[in-house]
Design a protein around this motif. Structure first.
Motif, short mmCIF file in Angstrom:
data_model
loop_
_atom_site.label_atom_id
_atom_site.label_comp_id
_atom_site.label_asym_id
_atom_site.label_seq_id
_atom_site.Cartn_x
_atom_site.Cartn_y
_atom_site.Cartn_z
N SER A 29 0.84 -1.22 0.00
CA SER A 29 0.00 0.00 0.00
C SER A 29 0.86 1.26 0.00
CB SER A 29 -0.91 0.04 1.22
OG SER A 29 -1.58 -1.17 1.34
N SER A 30 2.07 1.15 0.55
CA SER A 30 2.93 2.34 0.56
C SER A 30 3.31 2.72 -0.88
CB SER A 30 4.19 2.08 1.39
OG SER A 30 4.82 0.92 0.89
N HIS A 31 3.29 1.74 -1.77
CA HIS A 31 3.63 1.97 -3.17
C HIS A 31 2.36 2.27 -3.98
CE1 HIS A 31 5.91 1.50 -6.82
NE2 HIS A 31 5.12 0.53 -7.24
N LEU A 32 1.33 1.49 -3.72
CA LEU A 32 0.06 1.66 -4.43
C LEU A 32 -1.04 1.88 -3.38
CD1 LEU A 32 -1.82 1.44 -6.95
CD2 LEU A 32 -2.00 -0.98 -6.44
N HIS A 33 -1.41 3.14 -3.22
CA HIS A 33 -2.46 3.40 -2.21
C HIS A 33 -3.83 3.51 -2.87
CE1 HIS A 33 -2.65 7.60 -3.45
NE2 HIS A 33 -1.33 7.56 -3.49
N TRP A 34 -3.85 3.78 -4.20
CA TRP A 34 -5.13 4.03 -4.88
C TRP A 34 -5.73 2.70 -5.36
CZ3 TRP A 34 -8.80 7.19 -4.62
CH2 TRP A 34 -9.73 7.36 -5.65
N GLY A 35 -6.43 2.07 -4.43
CA GLY A 35 -7.01 0.77 -4.78
C GLY A 35 -7.80 0.23 -3.61
N ILE A 36 -8.16 -1.03 -3.70
CA ILE A 36 -8.98 -1.66 -2.66
C ILE A 36 -8.06 -2.44 -1.72
CG2 ILE A 36 -10.82 -3.34 -2.23
CD1 ILE A 36 -11.99 -2.61 -4.97
N PRO A 37 -8.11 -2.13 -0.42
CA PRO A 37 -7.21 -2.83 0.51
C PRO A 37 -7.52 -4.32 0.60
CG PRO A 37 -8.32 -0.98 1.59
CD PRO A 37 -8.97 -1.16 0.26
N VAL A 38 -6.48 -5.11 0.81
CA VAL A 38 -6.67 -6.54 1.05
C VAL A 38 -7.43 -6.68 2.37
CG1 VAL A 38 -5.43 -8.65 1.72
CG2 VAL A 38 -4.65 -7.30 -0.25
N PRO A 39 -8.52 -7.46 2.39
CA PRO A 39 -9.27 -7.59 3.65
C PRO A 39 -8.37 -8.13 4.76
CG PRO A 39 -10.45 -8.64 1.82
CD PRO A 39 -9.12 -8.24 1.29
N GLY A 40 -8.38 -7.43 5.87
CA GLY A 40 -7.60 -7.88 7.03
C GLY A 40 -6.12 -7.56 6.93
N ASP A 41 -5.67 -6.88 5.89
CA ASP A 41 -4.25 -6.53 5.78
C ASP A 41 -4.11 -5.21 5.00
OD1 ASP A 41 -1.57 -6.27 5.43
OD2 ASP A 41 -1.24 -8.25 4.56
N ASP A 42 -4.24 -4.10 5.74
CA ASP A 42 -4.22 -2.79 5.10
C ASP A 42 -2.87 -2.43 4.48
OD1 ASP A 42 -6.78 -2.39 5.64
OD2 ASP A 42 -6.52 -0.85 7.20
N SER A 43 -1.85 -3.23 4.79
CA SER A 43 -0.54 -2.90 4.23
C SER A 43 -0.47 -3.31 2.75
CB SER A 43 0.57 -3.61 5.02
OG SER A 43 0.53 -5.00 4.73
N GLN A 44 -1.50 -3.98 2.25
CA GLN A 44 -1.50 -4.44 0.86
C GLN A 44 -2.75 -3.96 0.13
OE1 GLN A 44 0.65 -6.98 -0.84
NE2 GLN A 44 2.11 -6.38 0.76
N THR A 45 -2.55 -3.60 -1.14
CA THR A 45 -3.67 -3.18 -1.99
C THR A 45 -3.88 -4.24 -3.07
OG1 THR A 45 -3.03 -0.88 -1.65
CG2 THR A 45 -4.47 -1.32 -3.54
N ILE A 46 -5.13 -4.54 -3.36
CA ILE A 46 -5.43 -5.61 -4.34
C ILE A 46 -4.99 -5.18 -5.75
CG2 ILE A 46 -7.34 -6.89 -5.43
CD1 ILE A 46 -8.74 -6.87 -2.69
N TYR A 47 -4.36 -6.10 -6.46
CA TYR A 47 -3.88 -5.88 -7.84
C TYR A 47 -5.03 -5.38 -8.70
CZ TYR A 47 -2.07 -7.33 -12.48
OH TYR A 47 -1.66 -7.38 -13.79
N VAL A 48 -4.76 -4.34 -9.48
CA VAL A 48 -5.84 -3.66 -10.20
C VAL A 48 -6.57 -4.57 -11.20
CG1 VAL A 48 -4.32 -2.69 -11.97
CG2 VAL A 48 -6.49 -1.57 -11.46
N TRP A 49 -5.88 -5.56 -11.76
CA TRP A 49 -6.59 -6.43 -12.71
C TRP A 49 -7.58 -7.34 -12.01
CZ3 TRP A 49 -8.08 -6.59 -17.51
CH2 TRP A 49 -7.43 -5.81 -18.45
N LEU A 50 -7.22 -7.81 -10.81
CA LEU A 50 -8.20 -8.63 -10.07
C LEU A 50 -9.41 -7.75 -9.74
CD1 LEU A 50 -7.39 -11.15 -7.23
CD2 LEU A 50 -9.47 -9.80 -7.24
N ASP A 51 -9.11 -6.57 -9.23
CA ASP A 51 -10.14 -5.58 -8.91
C ASP A 51 -11.03 -5.33 -10.15
OD1 ASP A 51 -11.29 -2.97 -8.89
OD2 ASP A 51 -9.70 -2.11 -7.65
N ALA A 52 -10.38 -5.05 -11.29
CA ALA A 52 -11.14 -4.66 -12.49
C ALA A 52 -12.00 -5.82 -13.02
CB ALA A 52 -10.18 -4.21 -13.58
N LEU A 53 -11.45 -7.01 -13.05
CA LEU A 53 -12.19 -8.13 -13.64
C LEU A 53 -13.47 -8.44 -12.86
CD1 LEU A 53 -9.05 -10.25 -14.53
CD2 LEU A 53 -10.75 -9.46 -16.19
N VAL A 54 -13.39 -8.24 -11.56
CA VAL A 54 -14.58 -8.56 -10.74
C VAL A 54 -15.75 -7.62 -11.07
CG1 VAL A 54 -15.44 -8.68 -8.35
CG2 VAL A 54 -13.23 -9.69 -8.92
#
Ligand code: MSP
Length: 593
Positions: A259-284
């Motif tokens: 998340s420190s590198h990519l903050h503009w996205g959907i956080p991984v549930p239960g782990d705010d230090s990570q943001t979900i990869y945009v393609w997984l996000d987009a495909l859903v």
């Protein structure tokens, strides 16, 4: 293709293969996604466009993706008029590094950039008559909820693990690349910079701990899916290409970023230090639109047809089906792939300054004109070139002269003074050439015309089914030419309404030509909705008489009553399509583009 060697994956391994194959079931899928064969009364269909990045304004390539989906969807509605049977979604892809960086470069908050560009897509699609039922933005709360739920399912099924990802990342393409897909190019400062071999976009080296999806487990299920369903990806060369990719090793896929590198996205549930990869996000998004995770999505999902450009095939034909299988769902029913538009022989790009603004084209060539051009000239199998003169030539010859001229010839006051659909005379034009008696006037070519137009709706439907809309338009255009030939051959302007010998034949010639026009108007609705409406209204065809189910061509010829015979034509509303080359200014402008 990604190769496992691009990654260094450290983490928990050995999750069960799950019951992937049991889950992988297409049993709910209709074998007729576009609903032309068999009983189509209840046939549902769900069409999707890709969701568009909001880093820059829309161009004609984006409009083309949306138009293909729109034409497929409208054609489906002609087959299954019930509005509830069809869904059509489009939208904007708003998260990820690409957008985060574009917003920073524009000095805007990411959400401001998203609002601004998403509005431009919405406006373009409204202006271009895109008949979508849903517009999704990935920054919406409903989507965040769907993505996090989907993530939770993958996690619960043991398909996500934490590992160290090390490799190249291309922010412009939002994808990971193996070393073999990276080359060096001189940048503006003369230094050698690593870039993606395929897109030429810069790549950067990334090393971080991420969540990893067990993509490697899905190689065989994906192969089985594609081998068992040769229509899954169309046109065939793309189906073949995906199977070829699957011959190679399929590495696991990193599906989150720090998340420190990519903050503009959907956080991984239960782990705010990570943001979900945009393609997984987009495909859903395709699931969000139909209500996922609520049960209603289940009735739509099996009817899905994704319309995508060739550049995003890997994401839709490998990652997405694997993710779906992983989450216990079937792969998309159908993936329709198109190639790209170039401009005067060159790839469209901001840096070349040759990006064609679709709104200018809609203004210049009219909405229906530009829709017709893109769909008539766009061939999914290979790239097509855009230049203004080509648009003018095509529209003038096919819409203004051939179709508009034909309508004018059959409805103009001097030739059709009663302003009606004249009667068809069965002795002038008997149902078989062998029955032509002394008062018969029909010739062999006339029978060929009737047969060509009678089979046209089926031919067009087959082309739609095969995702070859340009061929459907080619077939219509060829019948329009044949009908003009018919009118020319019998020169109704030389026949006399007052003569008892001429009048029945004159009426028959006009009746046949008007019937052909009715078929053309009906079949053109998915591509040129306003022009088709104008044409059908001029013929006096009511709104409930415009579906394929109502299209009984030339019933009098086949011994049935014709509801149009003797009916008044609709009001005269001027030329069907304006000639573009009439105005020198337009032509000069068009030549320059
Ligand atoms: N955001 C992703 C898609 C995510 S879908 C879950 C994306 N967006 S995009 O804006 O770059 O592209 C959207 C569509 O436009 C793609 O289908 C792409 O192929 C299409 N086109 C982009 N440039 C094009 C041309 N020059 N010609 C035709 N279509 C092209 O990818």
């Amino acid at each position: 293709m990604l190769r496992i060697s691009a990654f260094r994956l450290l983490g928990r391994t050995g999750a069960s293969r799950l019951s992937l194959l049991e889950d992988f079931s297409l049993r709910h899928c209709s074998s007729d996604p576009l609903g032309v064969r068999g009983d189509t009364r209840d046939a549902r269909a769900y069409f999707t466009t890709p969701i568009f990045y909001v880093n820059a304004a829309p161009h004609i390539g984006h409009l083309y993706s949306a138009l293909l989906a729109d034409a497929l969807c409208r054609h489906h509605r002609l087959r299954v008029p019930s509005a509830a049977a069809t869904r059509f979604s489009t939208g904007t892809d708003e998260h990820g590094l690409k957008i985060q960086q574009a917003a920073a470069a524009a000095g805007l908050a990411p959400s401001e950039l998203c609002d601004r560009i998403s509005a431009q897509f919405q406006q373009l699609f409204r202006e271009a008559d895109i008949s979508s039922t849903d517009f999704i933005r990935t920054t919406e709360a409903r989507h965040r909820m769907a993505v996090q739920h989907f993530w939770g399912v993958l996690k619960a099924r043991g398909l996500l693990y934490k590992g160290l990802y090390e490799g190249w990342y291309c922010a412009s393409d939002e994808c990971f690349l193996p070393e073999a897909k990276v080359t060096r190019q001189r940048g503006p400062s003369g230094d050698l910079c690593p870039v993606s071999l395929e897109s030429g976009h810069p790549v950067s080296w990334t090393k971080e701990e991420n969540y990893i999806f067990r993509l490697s487990q899905f190689r065989e299920p994906l192969q089985r899916w594609l081998r068992g369903d040769p229509q899954a990806i169309t046109p065939e060369p793309f189906h073949h290409a995906v199977l070829q990719w699957l011959e190679e090793e399929l590495p696991d896929l990193s599906v989150s970023r720090r998340s420190s590198h990519l903050h503009w996205g959907i956080p991984v549930p239960g782990d705010d230090s990570q943001t979900i990869y945009v393609w997984l996000d987009a495909l859903v998004n395709y699931l969000t639109v139909i209500g996922y995770p609520n049960a209603e999505f289940k009735s739509w999902w099996p009817t899905t047809s994704h319309i995508i450009g060739k550049d995003i095939l890997k994401f839709h034909a490998i990652y997405w089906p694997a993710l779906l299988l992983g989450a216990g769902m079937s792969p998309p029913h159908r993936i329709c792939v198109h190639s790209h538009w170039t401009v005067c022989g060159q790839k469209m790009s901001k840096s070349l300054g040759n990006v064609v603004d679709p709104r200018t084209c809609l203004d210049r060539y009219t909405v229906d004109g530009f829709r017709y051009f893109l769909l008539r000239q766009g061939v999914p199998n290979w790239d097509c070139d855009y230049y203004g003169e080509k648009v003018v030539k095509l529209l003038d010859s096919e819409l203004a002269f051939a179709l508009g001229g034909l309508l004018n010839r059959c409805t103009a006051n001097r030739i059709n003074p009663s302003g009606t659909y004249p009667a068809f005379c069965t002795t002038c034009f008997p149902s078989e050439p062998g029955l032509v008696g002394p008062s018969g006037r029909a010739q062999a070519e006339d029978y060929a015309l009737v047969s060509a137009v009678a089979t046209l709706p089926k031919q067009v439907a087959d082309h739609y089914d095969n995702f070859q809309i340009y061929k459907a338009l080619e077939a219509v255009s060829s019948c329009v030419r044949q009908t003009n030939g018919f009118v020319q051959r019998h020169a109704p302007w030389k026949l006399n309404w007052e003569s008892p010998v001429d009048a029945p034949w004159l009426g028959t010639v006009l009746h046949v030509a008007l019937e052909c026009l009715r078929v053309f108007g009906t079949l053109l609705q998915p591509v040129t909705p306003s022009l088709a409406d104008k044409l059908l209204s001029r013929l006096g065809v009511s709104a409930t008489e415009r579906s394929l189910g109502e299209l009984h061509f030339l019933p009098r010829f086949y011994g049935h009553p014709c509801p149009f015979e003797g009916r008044r034509l609709g009001p005269e509303t001027g030329v069907l399509f304006p000639r573009l080359d009439r105005s020198r200014a337009w032509l000069v402008k068009a030549h320059k583009t």
